[in-house]
Scaffold this active site. Structure first.
Site, short mmCIF file in Angstrom:
data_model
loop_
_atom_site.label_atom_id
_atom_site.label_comp_id
_atom_site.label_asym_id
_atom_site.label_seq_id
_atom_site.Cartn_x
_atom_site.Cartn_y
_atom_site.Cartn_z
N ASP A 59 0.83 -1.21 0.00
CA ASP A 59 0.00 0.00 0.00
C ASP A 59 0.86 1.26 0.00
O ASP A 59 1.97 1.26 0.53
CB ASP A 59 -0.92 -0.03 1.23
N ASN B 71 -11.04 -2.75 -5.30
CA ASN B 71 -10.31 -1.74 -6.07
C ASN B 71 -11.00 -1.35 -7.38
O ASN B 71 -10.63 -0.36 -8.02
CB ASN B 71 -8.86 -2.18 -6.35
C1 IPE Z 1 -5.45 -2.79 -0.19
O1 IPE Z 1 -5.10 -1.46 -0.37
C2 IPE Z 1 -5.43 -3.53 -1.49
C3 IPE Z 1 -4.11 -3.68 -2.11
C4 IPE Z 1 -2.96 -3.33 -1.59
C5 IPE Z 1 -4.14 -4.31 -3.41
P1 IPE Z 1 -6.20 -0.32 -0.55
O2 IPE Z 1 -5.45 0.94 -0.70
O3 IPE Z 1 -7.14 -0.70 -1.64
O4 IPE Z 1 -6.96 -0.42 0.84
P2 IPE Z 1 -7.90 0.65 1.57
O5 IPE Z 1 -8.95 1.09 0.59
O6 IPE Z 1 -7.02 1.77 2.00
O7 IPE Z 1 -8.46 -0.09 2.75
C1 IPE Z 2 -1.42 0.26 -3.44
O1 IPE Z 2 -1.26 1.64 -3.45
C2 IPE Z 2 -1.73 -0.29 -4.83
C3 IPE Z 2 -3.10 -0.79 -4.99
C4 IPE Z 2 -4.03 -0.83 -4.07
C5 IPE Z 2 -3.45 -1.26 -6.31
P1 IPE Z 2 -2.50 2.62 -3.45
O2 IPE Z 2 -2.89 2.90 -4.85
O3 IPE Z 2 -3.59 2.11 -2.59
O4 IPE Z 2 -1.82 3.92 -2.80
P2 IPE Z 2 -2.47 4.92 -1.76
O5 IPE Z 2 -3.02 4.11 -0.64
O6 IPE Z 2 -3.53 5.69 -2.50
O7 IPE Z 2 -1.31 5.78 -1.34
MG MG Z 3 -4.07 2.36 -0.64
#
Ligand code: IPE
Ligand code: IPE
Ligand code: MG
EC number: 2.5.1.-
Length: 247
Positions: free
Chosen positions: A27, A75
């Site tokens: 993340d 997602n």
């Molecule tokens: C969790 O991250 C899913 C992945 C890392 C693929 P998100 O960024 O989607 O999670 P939330 O929405 O902050 O809980």
């Molecule tokens: C993790 O990074 C990747 C996926 C969930 C696909 P994020 O895209 O969630 O990054 P933040 O949480 O917005 O920083």
């Molecule tokens: Mg995230």
């Protein structure tokens, strides 16, 4: 950490030693990009580099299973453009990395309903899975369109269908029966579950399998994760005492 201390980790007794299975919620790509006034996709691109470094480091440590949460079943709520960027990166990553993974004895598995990414990506994934099925150095599990609740619902549905058809006796269903219907069947449960970026939640990841996992939340944003961060995480795990309900 040096290779020498990697072997010390393996040999360490008293603590939990080396985890067999490490699972990571990758993340913070978006925040990494935002901090640099870059588009979010730049964070995802840099995140793919962190994936490469982490896989190499996991092999170096002798970890048996590495599971990476790449795309959750939630997602899809992101803007279409971001979903499309992520799909494009996945395709690019698979095309570019499968040779090295195969050559290094890595077996690929996918958990989640990855067919929803369309026939082209599904075929790429199926080919990579098929091609690496005999590899034994490490198993790399990628979670794609994965949600733990969805996984458990699908397993429950399969069991209900079997019961209805008379193939199983409902009274005989136990944790093992359900476990065998999950996408992770035959994999050991995660010993260490890491989430980067400072968020302290599981976001629907491996809810069943992580029942006794050691949790580690680190502030590092995923694009900054790599060899050093994984070694530090594994060292932290090695100092923990696991109890599994006993004494
Ligand atoms: C969790 O991250 C899913 C992945 C890392 C693929 P998100 O960024 O989607 O999670 P939330 O929405 O902050 O809980
Ligand atoms: C993790 O990074 C990747 C996926 C969930 C696909 P994020 O895209 O969630 O990054 P933040 O949480 O917005 O920083
Ligand atoms: Mg995230």
């Amino acid at each position: 950490m040096s290779a020498a201390s990697a072997s010390t980790l393996r040999a360490s007794d008293g603590g939990a030693g080396l985890p067999r299975h490490v699972a990571i919620i990758m993340d913070g790509n978006g925040r990494w990009a935002k901090a640099r006034h870059l588009p979010r996709v730049a964070g995802h691109r840099k995140g793919a580099e962190a994936v490469r470094a982490t896989i190499r480091a996991a092999r170096e440590l002798g970890i048996e299973v590495l599971t990476l949460y790449a795309f959750s079943s939630e997602n899809w709520r992101r803007p279409e453009e971001e979903v499309s960027d992520l799909k494009g990166l996945l395709r690019h990553y698979l095309l570019g990395e499968i040779e090295e993974l195969a050559a290094n004895g890595v077996r690929l598995r996918v958990i989640g309903e990855y067919r929803r990414f369309g026939p082209e990506l599904a075929r790429l994934l199926d080919d990579a899975i098929e091609r690496t099925v005999g590899n034994r150095a490490m198993t790399l599990v990628i979670a794609l369109n994965y949600g733990a609740q969805d996984e458990i619902v699908r397993a429950a549905r399969a069991l209900a269908e079997d019961a209805l058809a008379g193939r199983i006796d409902p009274a005989a269903i136990d944790a093992e029966t359900l476990d065998a219907r999950l996408d992770t069947r035959e994999l050991p449960p995660p010993d260490l579950l890491i989430r980067t970026s400072g968020e302290r939640r599981l976001s629907n990841f491996l809810l069943w399998q992580a029942a006794y996992a050691e949790l580690l939340f680190v502030d590092t944003l995923w694009p900054d994760f790599g060899r050093e961060a994984l070694f530090a995480a594994v060292a932290d795990y090695g100092r923990r005492e696991r109890r599994f309900g006993g004494l």
